[in-house]
Enzyme design. Structure first.
Site, short mmCIF file in Angstrom:
data_model
loop_
_atom_site.label_atom_id
_atom_site.label_comp_id
_atom_site.label_asym_id
_atom_site.label_seq_id
_atom_site.Cartn_x
_atom_site.Cartn_y
_atom_site.Cartn_z
N TRP A 85 0.83 -1.21 0.00
CA TRP A 85 0.00 0.00 0.00
C TRP A 85 0.87 1.26 0.00
O TRP A 85 0.38 2.36 -0.26
CB TRP A 85 -0.94 0.00 1.21
CG TRP A 85 -0.26 0.17 2.56
CD1 TRP A 85 0.83 -0.48 3.02
CD2 TRP A 85 -0.66 1.06 3.61
NE1 TRP A 85 1.13 -0.07 4.30
CE2 TRP A 85 0.23 0.87 4.69
CE3 TRP A 85 -1.70 1.99 3.75
CZ2 TRP A 85 0.13 1.58 5.89
CZ3 TRP A 85 -1.81 2.68 4.96
CH2 TRP A 85 -0.88 2.49 6.00
N ASP A 86 2.15 1.09 0.27
CA ASP A 86 3.09 2.22 0.26
C ASP A 86 2.90 3.05 -1.01
O ASP A 86 2.97 4.29 -0.98
CB ASP A 86 4.54 1.69 0.26
CG ASP A 86 4.86 0.77 1.43
OD1 ASP A 86 3.96 0.05 1.88
OD2 ASP A 86 6.01 0.77 1.89
N GLU B 285 0.64 -2.67 12.79
CA GLU B 285 0.73 -4.14 12.68
C GLU B 285 1.04 -4.83 14.00
O GLU B 285 1.06 -6.06 14.06
CB GLU B 285 1.80 -4.50 11.64
CG GLU B 285 1.41 -4.06 10.23
CD GLU B 285 2.53 -4.21 9.22
OE1 GLU B 285 3.71 -4.16 9.62
OE2 GLU B 285 2.22 -4.36 8.03
N LYS C 75 2.75 0.58 16.26
CA LYS C 75 3.91 0.55 15.38
C LYS C 75 4.02 1.83 14.55
O LYS C 75 5.08 2.38 14.36
CB LYS C 75 3.81 -0.66 14.45
CG LYS C 75 4.97 -0.79 13.50
CD LYS C 75 4.86 -2.03 12.65
CE LYS C 75 6.06 -2.16 11.73
NZ LYS C 75 5.91 -3.28 10.81
N GLN C 76 2.89 2.26 14.00
CA GLN C 76 2.93 3.36 13.03
C GLN C 76 1.58 4.07 13.01
O GLN C 76 0.59 3.55 13.52
CB GLN C 76 3.26 2.81 11.65
CG GLN C 76 2.24 1.88 11.07
CD GLN C 76 2.81 1.01 9.96
OE1 GLN C 76 3.35 -0.05 10.22
NE2 GLN C 76 2.65 1.45 8.72
#
Ligand code: IFM
Length: 765
Positions: A328-329, A470, A584-585
């Site tokens: 998806w980046d 994640e 995580k993000q």
């Protein structure tokens, strides 16, 4: 070193063997089809030499499938009076390696110590042609301070780095005249890969070809202080490009030799000059940011394919990390840059998802769903390359079950929404009729089949998912995923209405092909009734997923103290973050950026402040999102801090290298795209909407001005922002007036006109 300017060149002086891996990424060159790591010509596989081919994958035995690294024709060794030159600090008097971002040319200049006080200086420039993606060129100059017997040997080396290789077999050398070719076959599918090279050198050289080695050997007796040149023309084709890759590669290399270095370089430079004229961003007052942002843009441009059916892997073309797969980046972090400044390249990236739709259909069917469930890690067919056990537990040495592939369902929404945004920005309905509408409808169909209707709550819910964070797997109602799925259903309806209105024949063909029946009604229901976690009334916090608030509250720095081994994976069954609120993000914060107009600033602020201290930024995709929202909220110092972190990731090389025992080094095109987004969508506050364009700048204190271009529906605009003025020039075009909102002030701009908004007043010229 020609044209090495500090604004446009990355330069490293001296040789440090510790930097070999890092420099392979930092000095990478590419042309969207081939990526060549920034290694020196004399290096081999131990120094991670890789010439990575975009879109050509192979599986060796039961190892992970990954892109093929072609044999390296940029190899070169020198012997002086029979002794081979060694690239070791003791043998080198001076060494400079540089990368000219303006032209994507890699250069090195090395002065070797010979016997007594004599020296040999080697200069090499190399590039992968942006004008012909199957062509690369190397120009080499050698000069000695004394008469010597020189031997230069340059072959097509099969001694290359592979993570899960080898990927090539049955090497067959082939030669004709001065042209050499090494043909091989991929292991899995037997696809031919041919690398050819031809050579041109001044008449002083005696040239010998060693066909069995696919090598050229050049010899001469050098005169003191005289420079001797060699040009090598390299071509790569695979059986995916043409039925006869060997002939094509040999013809391309020989024709290039006939054209000559200067002509090939000019054509290459012309493409780069055009690219920069569209994509450059000029920051005055902050050299470091200027360079880092240009460097980020460079990495996006070298990875972008001009060939159909390809996209940009998560580690660009820097090697085989992450299986060379597309994540998806590309859609969420890179596509905005291309949509705004390189619409044709953006279209390629969008097309890749049309091309892999059948793979997404297969994946959905495999899991028992309908529609299109895109691969979490996508290769050439769109089937998922993501393994069930993606990480190894470094404590037990056992493979760890991860659920990225099975549960990161937001991927289908990332794809659908990216297509819609590309359509909105380009205004080209063909994007929808040539595949986009089909993808969007299939993604909506997937979400409908994945959702659960809860009759007592009278709403749909999405259970058992993994959001961008994640570290928390298999959760229910991840706010980000629900928002993305709901919007996918909304755009499916919009697409259907648009096509019914503007392309009725196309619509009925598509509705029939997909046997849509009255499924639009289901999509409407999903759009209206899919549960969306709301800001809590007291705190305005949006809970990341059901039950997040029940987790242990902690911070990444203190949590880290629980690690038994430094490379431990923080997520999975037993990860240190799994039972805590540490994420995580960016997750909720990313949702707030993507759906910015739906949330008031107080909600954005409350969530930014809540989630920021809890975010580990264990993914390179994270800091840019915090920069974007901080810039929007006027938290400019924070935004600047996160912008710098994002924009310098590939310069400093300070990124995570391992997850468990999995090597994840390489370049970070998503962060590169994030750096552009932070600068333009964040600091400049640019929003290109369907009805209007908005600029709401919040420049960092260091920036005296910011200049850039962007394209909307084929019309180009030039923007200059300084602390006291915003200026927009609409370049000549045949579009109508475009409504703008400049720092809250409504105006419109016709082609060829300029609008300005000064701090106190608004002027039209
Ligand atoms: O897509 C990302 C993911 O969000 C975090 N892990 C790495 C992937 C590739 O960059």
């Amino acid at each position: 070193m020609k044209n090495a300017s500090k604004d446009w060149s990355l330069i490293e002086n001296g040789i440090d063997l510790e930097n070999i891996e890092k420099n392979g990424n930092r000095f990478l060159i590419g042309n969207g089809y081939i990526g060549l790591r920034g290694v020196l010509e004399e290096y081999g596989k131990d120094q991670l030499v890789a010439c990575t081919l975009n879109g050509l994958y192979d599986k060796s035995g039961d190892q992970w499938r990954e892109p093929v690294n072609a044999p390296n024709a940029f190899n070169l060794e020198i012997r002086v009076n029979g002794k081979q030159l060694e690239t070791t600090p003791g043998e080198i008097l001076e060494h400079t390696q540089s990368l000219d971002l303006s032209r994507a040319i890699h250069s090195r200049r090395t002065t070797y110590r010979l016997a007594s006080s004599e020296t040999l200086t080697l200069e090499i420039d190399r590039f992968l042609s942006a004008d012909n993606i199957h062509l690369g060129v190397m120009s080499c100059r050698i000069q000695t301070t004394t008469e010597c017997e020189l031997e230069v040997r340059t072959k097509i080396a099969s001694d290359i780095w592979d993570i899960n290789g080898p990927h090539l077999r049955d090497f067959t050398p082939n030669g004709q005249g001065t042209c050499q070719c090494l043909q091989s076959l991929t292991i899995e599918k037997g696809i031919p890969v041919s690398v050819a090279s031809d050579i041109a050198a001044s008449s002083d050289w005696e040239i010998e070809t060693e066909s069995s080695q696919s090598a050229h050997v050049l010899r001469l007796t050098s005169e003191a202080d005289k420079s001797y040149s060699i040009y090598k023309y390299i071509s790569i084709y695979s059986g995916e490009d043409t039925p006869d890759p060997t002939s094509r590669a040999m013809n391309t290399a020989s024709q290039a030799r006939d054209l000559g270095y200067e002509q090939i370089r000019s054509a290459h430079e012309a493409v780069w000059s055009e690219r920069w004229s569209r994509s450059d961003v000029v920051i005055k007052g902050d050299e470091e940011s200027q360079f880092a942002l240009r460097y980020s843009i460079y990495h996006l441009l070298i990875a972008a394919p001009t060939k159909n059916g390809l996209s940009i892997p998560a580690r660009g073309l820097s090697g085989q990390v992450y299986k060379g797969a597309i994540f998806w980046d590309t859609e969420i972090f890179m596509l905005p840059f291309f949509n705004h400044t390189q619409p044709e390249l953006a279209r390629r990236l969008v097309d890749y998802r049309f091309h892999t739709l059948d793979g997404a259909r297969r994946k959905a069917a495999d899991y028992g769903y309908r529609g299109a469930f895109y691969a979490w890690e996508s290769q050439e067919t769109g089937d998922d390359a993501c393994t069930y056990f993606n990480v190894t537990d470094v404590i037990t040495g056992r493979p760890m079950r991860t659920y990225f592939r099975d549960k990161q369902i937001h991927i289908s929404a990332d794809v659908a929404i990216a297509i819609w945004r590309h359509y909105e920005q380009s205004g080209e309905i063909e994007i929808l009729t040539e595949g986009g509408a089909e993808v969007i409808l299939e993604c909506a169909r997937f979400f409908y089949s994945y959702s659960n209707y809860k009759p007592d709550r009278e709403r749909y819910e999405l259970h058992d998912v993994v959001g961008p964070d994640e570290y928390h797997e298999r959760v229910n109602n991840n706010a980000f995923t629900n928002a993305m799925a709901r919007y996918t259903a909304q755009i499916a309806i919009k697409v259907s209405e648009l096509l019914q209105r503007q392309q009725p024949a196309e619509w009925s063909r598509l509705a029939q092909k997909l046997s849509l029946g009255n499924e639009l009604q289901s999509f409407k229901e999903l759009a209206e009734k899919l549960y969306q976690p709301e800001p809590e009334p007291e705190t305005l916090i949006i809970e990341q997923f059901d039950g997040y608030h029940r987790l242990e509250d902690n911070r990444p720095e203190s949590l880290k103290e629980r690690l038994i081994k430094p490379n431990e994976y923080w997520g999975g069954g037993n990860g240190i973050a799994t039972t805590t609120k540490v994420l995580k993000q960016a997750d909720v914060v990313l949702m707030l950026h993507l759906f910015s107009s739906e949330y008031p600033d107080e909600v954005k602020l409350a969530n930014w402040e809540y989630y920021e201290p809890r975010t580990e930024h264990g993914s390179s995709l994270s800091p840019c999102v915090y920069a974007l929202l901080a810039a929007e909220l006027g938290k400019t110092e924070w935004a600047y801090r996160y912008f710098k972190r994002t924009a310098t990731i590939d310069l400093t090389g300070k990124s995570k290298q391992y997850v468990g025992d999995l090597y994840i080094g390489g370049t970070h095109p998503a962060a590169n795209g994030g750096a552009w987004m932070a600068a333009i969508l964040g600091f400049a506050g640019l929003r290109v909407g369907a009805q209007f364009v908005e600029l709401r700048p919040n420049l960092p204190a260091q920036w005296e001005s910011l200049q850039f271009r962007f394209c909307r529906k084929g019309q180009w605009f030039h923007v200059q922002i300084s602390p006291d003025q915003i200026e927009v020039i609409s370049e000549a075009g045949n579009d109508d007036e475009v409504p703008f909102i400049l720092d809250g002030e409504h105006m419109s701009c016709a082609p060829g006109k300029t609008i300005r908004r000064q701090k106190e007043e608004t002027i039209s010229a």
